[in-house]
Design a protein around this motif. Structure first.
Motif, PDB file in Angstrom:
ATOM      1  N   VAL A 367       6.142  10.457  12.317  1.00  0.00           N
ATOM      2  CA  VAL A 367       7.505  10.097  12.709  1.00  0.00           C
ATOM      3  C   VAL A 367       8.343   9.951  11.442  1.00  0.00           C
ATOM      4  CG1 VAL A 367       8.938   8.436  13.951  1.00  0.00           C
ATOM      5  CG2 VAL A 367       6.576   8.830  14.687  1.00  0.00           C
ATOM      6  N   THR A 368       9.388  10.772  11.322  1.00  0.00           N
ATOM      7  CA  THR A 368      10.235  10.721  10.126  1.00  0.00           C
ATOM      8  C   THR A 368      11.574  10.067  10.451  1.00  0.00           C
ATOM      9  OG1 THR A 368      11.169  12.918  10.544  1.00  0.00           O
ATOM     10  CG2 THR A 368       9.164  12.804   9.193  1.00  0.00           C
ATOM     11  N   GLN A 369      12.225   9.561   9.423  1.00  0.00           N
ATOM     12  CA  GLN A 369      13.508   8.881   9.621  1.00  0.00           C
ATOM     13  C   GLN A 369      14.236   8.774   8.281  1.00  0.00           C
ATOM     14  OE1 GLN A 369      13.336   4.665  10.608  1.00  0.00           O
ATOM     15  NE2 GLN A 369      14.978   4.898  12.112  1.00  0.00           N
ATOM     16  N   LEU A 370      15.549   8.944   8.331  1.00  0.00           N
ATOM     17  CA  LEU A 370      16.390   8.659   7.178  1.00  0.00           C
ATOM     18  C   LEU A 370      17.003   7.281   7.381  1.00  0.00           C
ATOM     19  CD1 LEU A 370      18.354  11.980   6.501  1.00  0.00           C
ATOM     20  CD2 LEU A 370      16.452  11.046   5.218  1.00  0.00           C
ATOM     21  N   ILE A 371      16.860   6.412   6.384  1.00  0.00           N
ATOM     22  CA  ILE A 371      17.421   5.072   6.506  1.00  0.00           C
ATOM     23  C   ILE A 371      18.363   4.806   5.334  1.00  0.00           C
ATOM     24  CG2 ILE A 371      15.419   4.173   7.751  1.00  0.00           C
ATOM     25  CD1 ILE A 371      14.479   2.882   5.148  1.00  0.00           C
ATOM     26  N   GLU A 372      19.297   3.901   5.563  1.00  0.00           N
ATOM     27  CA  GLU A 372      20.234   3.506   4.513  1.00  0.00           C
ATOM     28  C   GLU A 372      20.271   1.992   4.439  1.00  0.00           C
ATOM     29  OE1 GLU A 372      24.184   5.519   3.603  1.00  0.00           O
ATOM     30  OE2 GLU A 372      24.880   3.611   4.465  1.00  0.00           O
ATOM     31  N   THR A 373      20.047   1.460   3.261  1.00  0.00           N
ATOM     32  CA  THR A 373      20.080   0.020   3.054  1.00  0.00           C
ATOM     33  C   THR A 373      21.517  -0.426   2.776  1.00  0.00           C
ATOM     34  OG1 THR A 373      19.434   0.466   0.757  1.00  0.00           O
ATOM     35  CG2 THR A 373      17.696  -0.179   2.284  1.00  0.00           C
ATOM     36  N   PRO A 374      21.794  -1.730   2.875  1.00  0.00           N
ATOM     37  CA  PRO A 374      23.181  -2.197   2.712  1.00  0.00           C
ATOM     38  C   PRO A 374      23.823  -1.833   1.383  1.00  0.00           C
ATOM     39  CG  PRO A 374      21.865  -3.909   3.749  1.00  0.00           C
ATOM     40  CD  PRO A 374      20.909  -2.825   3.333  1.00  0.00           C
ATOM     41  N   ASP A 375      23.024  -1.581   0.344  1.00  0.00           N
ATOM     42  CA  ASP A 375      23.600  -1.204  -0.956  1.00  0.00           C
ATOM     43  C   ASP A 375      23.959   0.269  -1.037  1.00  0.00           C
ATOM     44  OD1 ASP A 375      21.117  -0.050  -1.069  1.00  0.00           O
ATOM     45  OD2 ASP A 375      20.387  -1.214  -2.775  1.00  0.00           O
ATOM     46  N   GLY A 376      23.783   0.998   0.088  1.00  0.00           N
ATOM     47  CA  GLY A 376      24.157   2.405   0.131  1.00  0.00           C
ATOM     48  C   GLY A 376      23.057   3.369  -0.247  1.00  0.00           C
ATOM     49  N   HIS A 377      21.886   2.875  -0.649  1.00  0.00           N
ATOM     50  CA  HIS A 377      20.777   3.763  -0.999  1.00  0.00           C
ATOM     51  C   HIS A 377      20.135   4.320   0.266  1.00  0.00           C
ATOM     52  CE1 HIS A 377      21.010   1.890  -5.032  1.00  0.00           C
ATOM     53  NE2 HIS A 377      20.471   3.016  -5.420  1.00  0.00           N
ATOM     54  N   ARG A 378      19.768   5.594   0.195  1.00  0.00           N
ATOM     55  CA  ARG A 378      19.124   6.246   1.338  1.00  0.00           C
ATOM     56  C   ARG A 378      17.687   6.616   0.990  1.00  0.00           C
ATOM     57  NH1 ARG A 378      23.630  10.114   4.398  1.00  0.00           N
ATOM     58  NH2 ARG A 378      25.082   8.393   4.869  1.00  0.00           N
ATOM     59  N   TYR A 379      16.843   6.493   1.988  1.00  0.00           N
ATOM     60  CA  TYR A 379      15.414   6.760   1.813  1.00  0.00           C
ATOM     61  C   TYR A 379      14.915   7.655   2.944  1.00  0.00           C
ATOM     62  CZ  TYR A 379      15.745   2.677  -1.264  1.00  0.00           C
ATOM     63  OH  TYR A 379      16.106   1.789  -2.256  1.00  0.00           O
ATOM     64  N   PHE A 380      14.011   8.556   2.576  1.00  0.00           N
ATOM     65  CA  PHE A 380      13.310   9.366   3.579  1.00  0.00           C
ATOM     66  C   PHE A 380      11.979   8.688   3.854  1.00  0.00           C
ATOM     67  CE2 PHE A 380      10.446  12.690   5.012  1.00  0.00           C
ATOM     68  CZ  PHE A 380      11.214  13.336   5.972  1.00  0.00           C
ATOM     69  N   THR A 381      11.690   8.396   5.122  1.00  0.00           N
ATOM     70  CA  THR A 381      10.477   7.650   5.444  1.00  0.00           C
ATOM     71  C   THR A 381       9.618   8.384   6.463  1.00  0.00           C
ATOM     72  OG1 THR A 381      11.438   6.358   7.282  1.00  0.00           O
ATOM     73  CG2 THR A 381      11.729   5.487   5.057  1.00  0.00           C
ATOM     74  N   VAL A 382       8.341   8.101   6.391  1.00  0.00           N
ATOM     75  CA  VAL A 382       7.347   8.684   7.288  1.00  0.00           C
ATOM     76  C   VAL A 382       6.505   7.546   7.843  1.00  0.00           C
ATOM     77  CG1 VAL A 382       5.407  10.280   7.496  1.00  0.00           C
ATOM     78  CG2 VAL A 382       7.240  10.759   5.880  1.00  0.00           C
ATOM     79  N   ALA A 383       6.259   7.556   9.142  1.00  0.00           N
ATOM     80  CA  ALA A 383       5.404   6.539   9.758  1.00  0.00           C
ATOM     81  C   ALA A 383       4.353   7.239  10.610  1.00  0.00           C
ATOM     82  CB  ALA A 383       6.230   5.580  10.621  1.00  0.00           C
ATOM     83  N   ARG A 384       3.153   6.694  10.604  1.00  0.00           N
ATOM     84  CA  ARG A 384       2.086   7.233  11.443  1.00  0.00           C
ATOM     85  C   ARG A 384       1.000   6.179  11.610  1.00  0.00           C
ATOM     86  NH1 ARG A 384      -0.250  12.275   8.225  1.00  0.00           N
ATOM     87  NH2 ARG A 384      -1.759  12.283   9.907  1.00  0.00           N
ATOM     88  N   THR A 385       0.273   6.279  12.701  1.00  0.00           N
ATOM     89  CA  THR A 385      -0.813   5.334  12.943  1.00  0.00           C
ATOM     90  C   THR A 385      -2.073   5.774  12.211  1.00  0.00           C
ATOM     91  OG1 THR A 385      -1.389   6.526  14.973  1.00  0.00           O
ATOM     92  CG2 THR A 385       0.022   4.566  15.195  1.00  0.00           C
ATOM     93  N   ILE A 386      -2.916   4.799  11.936  1.00  0.00           N
ATOM     94  CA  ILE A 386      -4.220   5.066  11.339  1.00  0.00           C
ATOM     95  C   ILE A 386      -5.265   4.243  12.072  1.00  0.00           C
ATOM     96  CG2 ILE A 386      -3.299   5.581   9.047  1.00  0.00           C
ATOM     97  CD1 ILE A 386      -4.163   2.729   8.230  1.00  0.00           C
ATOM     98  N   GLU A 387      -6.507   4.689  11.989  1.00  0.00           N
ATOM     99  CA  GLU A 387      -7.598   3.924  12.581  1.00  0.00           C
ATOM    100  C   GLU A 387      -8.142   2.938  11.562  1.00  0.00           C
ATOM    101  OE1 GLU A 387     -10.015   7.342  13.637  1.00  0.00           O
ATOM    102  OE2 GLU A 387      -9.649   6.917  15.748  1.00  0.00           O
ATOM    103  N   ARG A 388      -8.686   1.850  12.032  1.00  0.00           N
ATOM    104  CA  ARG A 388      -9.293   0.878  11.135  1.00  0.00           C
ATOM    105  C   ARG A 388     -10.564   1.469  10.526  1.00  0.00           C
ATOM    106  NH1 ARG A 388      -7.140  -4.486  11.884  1.00  0.00           N
ATOM    107  NH2 ARG A 388      -5.613  -4.480  13.586  1.00  0.00           N
ATOM    108  N   PRO A 389     -10.975   0.953   9.349  1.00  0.00           N
ATOM    109  CA  PRO A 389     -12.077   1.572   8.619  1.00  0.00           C
ATOM    110  C   PRO A 389     -13.406   1.599   9.356  1.00  0.00           C
ATOM    111  CG  PRO A 389     -10.858   0.064   7.208  1.00  0.00           C
ATOM    112  CD  PRO A 389     -10.365  -0.142   8.596  1.00  0.00           C
ATOM    113  N   ILE A 390     -13.649   0.600  10.199  1.00  0.00           N
ATOM    114  CA  ILE A 390     -14.968   0.488  10.808  1.00  0.00           C
ATOM    115  C   ILE A 390     -14.885   0.667  12.315  1.00  0.00           C
ATOM    116  CG2 ILE A 390     -14.962  -2.016  11.190  1.00  0.00           C
ATOM    117  CD1 ILE A 390     -17.874  -1.947   9.987  1.00  0.00           C
ATOM    118  N   LYS A 391     -15.833   1.384  12.876  1.00  0.00           N
ATOM    119  CA  LYS A 391     -15.861   1.628  14.315  1.00  0.00           C
ATOM    120  C   LYS A 391     -16.508   0.429  14.998  1.00  0.00           C
ATOM    121  CE  LYS A 391     -16.865   6.473  13.246  1.00  0.00           C
ATOM    122  NZ  LYS A 391     -17.893   7.535  13.340  1.00  0.00           N
TER     123      LYS A 391
END
Length: 470
Positions: A367-391
């Motif tokens: 899941v991608t998204q462009l975000i802007e913080t109150p100081d006007g800086h913009r960031y490209f972000t990526v989010a995704r789920t992961i599994e825990r290390p142990i089953k």
């Protein structure tokens, strides 16, 4: 029209460098070919440091220009101080931003002291029983202390990188790095590594028995985590002296924090052994920072690669400066790393408008998204789920990883290909609600500290806490 470059007032850092080298102002001024009075003005921030002088400092005293100019050694910056002084306990002081900037830049040790006291206060609010302890240091939680240590070093340790690159380069194997690591443990150190049933380890995922020189790995660990376990044991064995010296130099306040810091350094080294710096950076650039391709190349998982991407901070060989978070479905942050500036709250959580949490509704997807913080800086972000290390049924469900960088680097990323960065929608996010200046936000969960509410009985606003702008 070209933007005017920001002036660099580096007085405190310049004075600290001089004192660390045992130099008088006259001595340093002579070396830099400037007058003592001019150096005095520089140290008192009455003159900015020029680019030419900055380069001369780097050449004369072997300092990294970017680190020196950015003040990366400071743990507590103006944004963190703003968050602290926005607390209801202090908000009535109405400390202006410029004073906080001066404090962070000119007295960073004092700023860090304020941050520690504030963190201890918040911890006492969360766990009142701690406040009754005789030793106030008990209020300094291990995770916060180590987290601040990590950020002070910009999540990069040159000595570990150099040592790990030497070992990692010798372990190259076309099939898997796990087998050469197992052989090195056995041949060089007499340590036998075995995968055993989880029932033999109880609630442990890995354990080393120094008497039998046996390293046991849970059969329930996923394959990439078994490899990481081998790298971890190799790191604590090979780099024992280095870790002891680094922990000693850090001067942690108690043994528990020292052990946690030691574990962090070993985890860092394990990732560096699996993914040696130079080779990994070249791969990342060639593969356009594709996490999946990097996972396949190095036999690592998403979390291991994401964390490694935040460490690419070697002078003259830097990668994209990523920040990273790991959260659970309840929003608890268990990891927070940044190679450069971290755009969210140091003491609070993340903005609900950032789609990190939406990853749980799109498990397995990027899941991608462009975000802007109150100081006007913009960031490209990526989010995704992961599994825990142990089953294990006892280990809980999924976690989510959020990775981001300044938008100026987005063109280098595989996951940004095909996105028109100039026209894509941008989501306005903020830090913790108590310090977020955004007025029209329907996600606001708390009023901003120190702001007068603008609630009236005959109308309702989108935000549950409308307030008067500053």
């Amino acid at each position: 029209m070209m933007a005017t470059a920001a002036k660099l007032f580096l007085g405190h850092r310049l004075r600290r460098l001089r004192k660390e080298r045992g130099l008088s102002q006259t001595d340093m001024a002579s070396t830099l070919a400037i007058s003592p009075s001019y150096l005095n003005h520089l140290e008192r921030n009455q003159r900015p440091v020029t680019a030419a002088l900055l380069l001369k400092l780097a050449d004369t005293y072997q300092v990294d220009v970017l680190s020196f100019a950015s003040g990366s050694g400071a743990r507590t910056g103006p944004d963190e101080l703003t968050e602290i002084f926005a607390d209801p306990l202090l908000s009535d002081l109405s400390v202006p931003r410029y004073e906080l900037v001066e404090l962070a830049h000119n007295a960073p040790t004092v700023a860090e002291g304020i941050a520690r006291i504030y963190a201890a206060l918040k911890e006492a609010e969360r766990m009142p029983a701690l406040a009754e302890a005789d030793d106030a240091r008990s209020l300094v939680t291990p995770e916060n202390w180590v987290r601040d240590y990590i950020q002070a070093h910009r999540n990069h340790y040159p000595e570990i990188e150099e040592a790990a690159e030497t070992i990692g380069g010798a372990l190259t194997d076309p099939l898997s790095v796990a087998e050469p690591m197992r052989r090195r443990l056995k041949d060089a150190w007499g340590i036998t590594a075995r995968v055993v049933s989880q029932s033999l380890l109880g609630n442990l995922s890995q354990a080393y028995d120094p008497d039998r020189r046996m390293f046991l790995i849970s059969s329930q660990l996923r394959q990439e985590n078994r490899t990481f376990a081998l790298a971890y044991q190799l790191a604590v064995t090979e780099f024992a002296g280095l870790f002891d010296r680094m922990v000693g130099d850090a001067s942690p306040p108690d043994e528990g924090i020292a052990e946690l810091l030691h574990m962090h350094l070993a985890n860092y080294a394990a990732g560096a052994i699996m993914m040696p710096y130079g080779k990994f950076l070249r791969s990342a650039e060639e593969m356009h920072y594709s996490i999946d391709r990097l996972c396949g190349e190095y036999g690592a998982n998403v979390e291991q690669v994401a964390h490694r991407l935040t460490t690419l901070n070697r002078p003259n060989a830097r990668g994209v400066p990523f920040f990273m978070l790991r959260v659970d479905p309840a929003g608890n942050i268990s990891k927070r790393y940044a190679g450069e500036k971290f755009p969210f709250s140091r003491f609070g959580g993340t903005c609900p408008k950032w789609n990190l949490h939406a990853a749980f509704q799109a498990a397995g997807q990027v899941v991608t998204q462009l975000i802007e913080t109150p100081d006007g800086h913009r960031y490209f972000t990526v989010a995704r789920t992961i599994e825990r290390p142990i089953k294990s049924d006892l280990s809980g469900g999924l976690l989510a990883i959020g990775l981001g960088c300044d938008i100026s680097y987005a063109h280098k990323l595989h996951c940004a290909e095909g996105i028109d960065l100039d026209r894509a929608p941008v989501v306005a996010v903020g830090p913790a609600c108590t310090i977020c200046p955004r007025i029209d936000c329907g996600y606001r969960a708390a009023p901003p500290a120190g702001r007068k509410l603008a609630v009236t009985g005959n109308r309702k606003t989108i935000s549950p806490y409308p307030f008067v702008p500053a």
